[in-house]
Enzyme design. Structure first.
Site, short mmCIF file in Angstrom:
data_model
loop_
_atom_site.label_atom_id
_atom_site.label_comp_id
_atom_site.label_asym_id
_atom_site.label_seq_id
_atom_site.Cartn_x
_atom_site.Cartn_y
_atom_site.Cartn_z
N SER A 11 0.35 -1.02 -0.18
CA SER A 11 -0.57 -0.13 -0.04
C SER A 11 1.24 1.14 0.18
CB SER A 11 -0.87 0.33 1.48
OG SER A 11 -1.59 1.01 1.52
N HIS A 36 -1.10 -1.08 -3.79
CA HIS A 36 -2.42 -1.12 -3.90
C HIS A 36 -2.91 0.22 -2.91
CE1 HIS A 36 -5.88 -1.90 -0.44
NE2 HIS A 36 -5.24 -0.49 -0.28
N ASP A 38 -4.76 4.20 -2.04
CA ASP A 38 -5.79 3.97 -1.05
C ASP A 38 -6.03 5.54 -0.81
OD1 ASP A 38 -5.77 2.03 1.05
OD2 ASP A 38 -3.59 2.23 1.48
N MET A 40 -8.95 8.22 -0.39
CA MET A 40 -9.78 8.01 0.92
C MET A 40 -10.56 10.18 0.79
SD MET A 40 -7.38 7.61 4.23
CE MET A 40 -6.80 5.86 4.17
N HIS A 69 -8.68 1.16 -3.54
CA HIS A 69 -9.54 1.15 -2.32
C HIS A 69 -10.04 2.13 -2.40
CE1 HIS A 69 -9.56 -0.01 2.18
NE2 HIS A 69 -10.47 0.18 1.84
N MET A 71 -12.30 4.17 -0.50
CA MET A 71 -13.15 4.77 1.33
C MET A 71 -13.63 6.14 0.61
SD MET A 71 -9.18 3.94 3.59
CE MET A 71 -8.78 3.46 1.85
N MET A 140 -10.78 -6.02 6.46
CA MET A 140 -10.45 -4.91 7.49
C MET A 140 -10.13 -5.79 8.76
SD MET A 140 -10.08 -2.78 5.56
CE MET A 140 -8.68 -1.48 6.18
N ASP A 178 -6.39 -6.23 5.07
CA ASP A 178 -5.58 -4.84 4.97
C ASP A 178 -5.92 -4.60 6.15
OD1 ASP A 178 -4.95 -2.77 4.29
OD2 ASP A 178 -6.83 -2.38 3.12
#
Ligand code: DX5
Ligand code: ZN
Length: 235
Positions: A11, A36, A38, A40, A69, A71, A140, A178
């Site tokens: 990540s 990966h 992330d 957000m 991913h 979020m 998660m 994760d």
């Protein structure tokens, strides 16, 4: 599960952003299986991170699959952008999505692989109806939003439960975990049935460098895979 089946997904949240391309290349050389990313939005999780331009930049410097991913509160608004930027797989949260089936189908219609993510307090049972449509499930193992958190061991029974559901309903679906994955916790989740491990700080946050950190994680994973095989043969 034969040794070498478990995949590592570094990540980049914990990477040095000033040297992002370099660090991803190092991870690729060290045997990373995918990257990966992330995403957000400061609403779905209490933190801001990155958007599609990072995916676009990374697409130019690595051949590895890029998983996003998401979020974010309304992933539907961003799927096209992330697809165009070069994402290979969307990880969509179950939480807060009233029309998850539609979002999953949209991801698939864009020609992408699709996974559903469940948070700590979300039971495995919510996956039952959507599982046949999925390429991947992500359990998660910390509350989403931040890197460098401690692995929460009460997620282990859930990982086992999801593995059993996958074998029953959608064999071949990947099971990813994760949060807080390092050389100590990786064997636990592999034992539980995870076959893709996300790791941020354990790969990019170590003073020893990305290559050495990846190697340490890989050794821990291989040992557990080997001992699992031995146990299944003897039992
Ligand atoms: C947390 C993110 C993770 C994070 C993991 O919300 O989804 O992917 O980067 O970081 P570590 O491996 O440091 O727990
Ligand atoms: Zn993540």
């Amino acid at each position: 599960m034969a040794p070498g089946i478990v995949k590592l997904a570094p990540s980049i949240l914990s990477a040095d952003f000033a040297r992002l391309g370099e660090q991803v290349a190092e991870a690729e050389r060290a045997g990373a299986d995918r990257i990966h990313i992330d995403v957000m939005d400061g609403h779905f999780v209490p933190n801001l991170s990155m958007g599609a331009p990072i995916v676009e930049s990374l697409r130019r410097v690595t051949h590895l699959p890029l998983e996003a991913h998401l979020m974010i509160s309304d992933p539907d608004l961003f799927l096209d952008e992330f697809a165009q930027a070069g994402s290979d797989l969307f990880l969509l949260h179950w939480e807060g999505n009233n029309n998850l089936h539609r979002t999953v189908q949209r991801g698939k219609a864009l020609g992408k692989r699709v996974g559903v993510v469940i948070n700590l307090a979300t039971p495995a049972s919510v996956l039952e109806e959507i599982l046949p449509d999925l390429d991947q499930v992500l359990v998660m193992t910390v509350n989403p939003g931040f890197g460098h958190q401690h692995f929460i061991p009460t997620t282990l029974p859930k990982i086992r439960r999801v593995r059993r559901m996958i074998e029953e309903i959608k064999p071949g679906c990947d099971l990813e975990v994760d949060g807080g994955i390092d050389a100590t916790t990786a064997p636990l989740v592999v034992n539980g049935g995870a076959n893709i491990l996300v790791a941020g700080s354990a790969i990019f946050g170590e003073g020893e460098g990305v290559g050495a950190a990846m190697e340490r994680l890989r050794i821990a994973v291989n040992q557990e895979e080997t001992s699992k095989i031995r146990k299944s043969k003897s039992g």
